[in-house]
Motif scaffolding. Structure first.
Motif, PDB file in Angstrom:
ATOM      1  N   ALA A  28      64.772  50.862 134.430  1.00 19.39           N
ATOM      2  CA  ALA A  28      64.498  51.708 135.597  1.00 19.39           C
ATOM      3  C   ALA A  28      64.149  53.131 135.186  1.00 19.39           C
ATOM      4  O   ALA A  28      63.375  53.807 135.869  1.00 19.39           O
ATOM      5  CB  ALA A  28      65.704  51.712 136.526  1.00 19.39           C
ATOM      6  N   GLU A  29      64.695  53.579 134.065  1.00 18.55           N
ATOM      7  CA  GLU A  29      64.423  54.937 133.588  1.00 18.55           C
ATOM      8  C   GLU A  29      63.155  55.001 132.733  1.00 18.55           C
ATOM      9  O   GLU A  29      62.827  56.053 132.208  1.00 18.55           O
ATOM     10  CB  GLU A  29      65.630  55.455 132.808  1.00 18.55           C
ATOM     11  CG  GLU A  29      66.828  55.692 133.714  1.00 18.55           C
ATOM     12  CD  GLU A  29      68.110  55.949 132.946  1.00 18.55           C
ATOM     13  OE1 GLU A  29      68.090  55.945 131.689  1.00 18.55           O
ATOM     14  OE2 GLU A  29      69.141  56.122 133.618  1.00 18.55           O
ATOM     15  N   GLY A  30      62.463  53.879 132.593  1.00 14.98           N
ATOM     16  CA  GLY A  30      61.182  53.901 131.901  1.00 14.98           C
ATOM     17  C   GLY A  30      61.187  53.451 130.460  1.00 14.98           C
ATOM     18  O   GLY A  30      60.168  53.547 129.783  1.00 14.98           O
ATOM     19  N   ARG A  52      56.340  52.003 129.776  1.00 16.46           N
ATOM     20  CA  ARG A  52      55.888  53.379 129.835  1.00 16.46           C
ATOM     21  C   ARG A  52      54.370  53.482 129.782  1.00 16.46           C
ATOM     22  O   ARG A  52      53.780  54.340 130.395  1.00 16.46           O
ATOM     23  CB  ARG A  52      56.484  54.148 128.667  1.00 16.46           C
ATOM     24  CG  ARG A  52      57.055  55.451 129.105  1.00 16.46           C
ATOM     25  CD  ARG A  52      57.704  56.115 127.961  1.00 16.46           C
ATOM     26  NE  ARG A  52      59.120  56.019 128.237  1.00 16.46           N
ATOM     27  CZ  ARG A  52      60.059  56.517 127.520  1.00 16.46           C
ATOM     28  NH1 ARG A  52      59.783  57.146 126.436  1.00 16.46           N
ATOM     29  NH2 ARG A  52      61.310  56.394 127.859  1.00 16.46           N
ATOM     30  N   TRP A  99      69.996  53.095 142.562  1.00 17.12           N
ATOM     31  CA  TRP A  99      69.483  54.452 142.407  1.00 17.12           C
ATOM     32  C   TRP A  99      69.952  55.366 143.519  1.00 17.12           C
ATOM     33  O   TRP A  99      70.109  54.950 144.664  1.00 17.12           O
ATOM     34  CB  TRP A  99      67.965  54.444 142.433  1.00 17.12           C
ATOM     35  CG  TRP A  99      67.302  53.915 141.214  1.00 17.12           C
ATOM     36  CD1 TRP A  99      67.885  53.543 140.033  1.00 17.12           C
ATOM     37  CD2 TRP A  99      65.904  53.690 141.048  1.00 17.12           C
ATOM     38  NE1 TRP A  99      66.929  53.113 139.158  1.00 17.12           N
ATOM     39  CE2 TRP A  99      65.711  53.189 139.750  1.00 17.12           C
ATOM     40  CE3 TRP A  99      64.804  53.865 141.872  1.00 17.12           C
ATOM     41  CZ2 TRP A  99      64.461  52.870 139.252  1.00 17.12           C
ATOM     42  CZ3 TRP A  99      63.554  53.537 141.370  1.00 17.12           C
ATOM     43  CH2 TRP A  99      63.390  53.053 140.077  1.00 17.12           C
ATOM     44  N   GLN A 103      66.560  59.794 142.494  1.00 14.44           N
ATOM     45  CA  GLN A 103      65.936  58.936 141.489  1.00 14.44           C
ATOM     46  C   GLN A 103      64.773  58.158 142.107  1.00 14.44           C
ATOM     47  O   GLN A 103      63.741  57.974 141.463  1.00 14.44           O
ATOM     48  CB  GLN A 103      66.957  57.953 140.916  1.00 14.44           C
ATOM     49  CG  GLN A 103      68.029  58.606 140.072  1.00 14.44           C
ATOM     50  CD  GLN A 103      69.095  57.602 139.702  1.00 14.44           C
ATOM     51  OE1 GLN A 103      69.877  57.191 140.542  1.00 14.44           O
ATOM     52  NE2 GLN A 103      69.102  57.191 138.442  1.00 14.44           N
ATOM     53  N   SER A 107      60.907  58.751 140.725  1.00 17.58           N
ATOM     54  CA  SER A 107      60.488  57.709 139.787  1.00 17.58           C
ATOM     55  C   SER A 107      58.983  57.454 139.832  1.00 17.58           C
ATOM     56  O   SER A 107      58.415  57.270 140.912  1.00 17.58           O
ATOM     57  CB  SER A 107      61.217  56.399 140.083  1.00 17.58           C
ATOM     58  OG  SER A 107      60.722  55.388 139.229  1.00 17.58           O
ATOM     59  N   LEU A 109      57.757  54.774 139.014  1.00 18.28           N
ATOM     60  CA  LEU A 109      57.649  53.353 139.314  1.00 18.28           C
ATOM     61  C   LEU A 109      57.630  53.075 140.811  1.00 18.28           C
ATOM     62  O   LEU A 109      57.500  51.940 141.230  1.00 18.28           O
ATOM     63  CB  LEU A 109      58.809  52.595 138.669  1.00 18.28           C
ATOM     64  CG  LEU A 109      58.890  52.733 137.150  1.00 18.28           C
ATOM     65  CD1 LEU A 109      60.141  52.064 136.633  1.00 18.28           C
ATOM     66  CD2 LEU A 109      57.651  52.158 136.495  1.00 18.28           C
TER      67      LEU A 109
END
Length: 121
Positions: A28-30, A52, A99, A103, A107, A109
């Motif tokens: 989720a954080e890439g 990424r 999240w 977030q 994000s 995403l």
């Protein structure tokens, strides 16, 4: 750095095991998902790897519906019709992404179509 499943053939000698929640957070954080073992799919997050280098959104919040609310998709999976940030957070939590609102809005995403996080109706 990449996230792998436990049986992936492409792991390096410097791999460190983590639990499912830590792997979900990393994706989720890439952090890049391994294109061979596809941990994002194994964890039930996506149908395509989240990486990424492929920063196209995987969570789409569609424009408000004429009767209210916004459709939410993760990949080709419909998560529901959100009428508020609270609804959206619950849909994402059920999909494995616990999240905070900050977030979600920050994000890369997540794609907001037809208005940002302040637009629900």
């Amino acid at each position: 750095m990449r996230v792998h499943t436990g049986g992936c053939w492409d792991t390096r000698s410097r791999c460190k095991p983590v639990d499912r929640e830590a792997a979900r957070r990393a994706l989720a954080e890439g952090v890049q998902a391994c294109p061979h073992c596809r941990p994002d799919t194994a964890l039930g997050l996506l149908e395509q790897p989240m990486t990424r280098d492929r920063m196209s959104p995987v969570i789409v919040i569609h424009p408000p519906d004429p009767v209210g609310g916004r459709r939410v998709h993760a990949g080709s999976t419909i998560l529901g019709l959100a009428h508020s940030m609270r609804d959206l957070r619950e849909f994402l939590r059920r999909a494995g992404l616990d999240w905070e609102p900050e977030q979600i809005t920050a994000s890369p995403l997540v794609e907001w179509r037809g208005g940002g996080p302040e637009t629900w109706d």
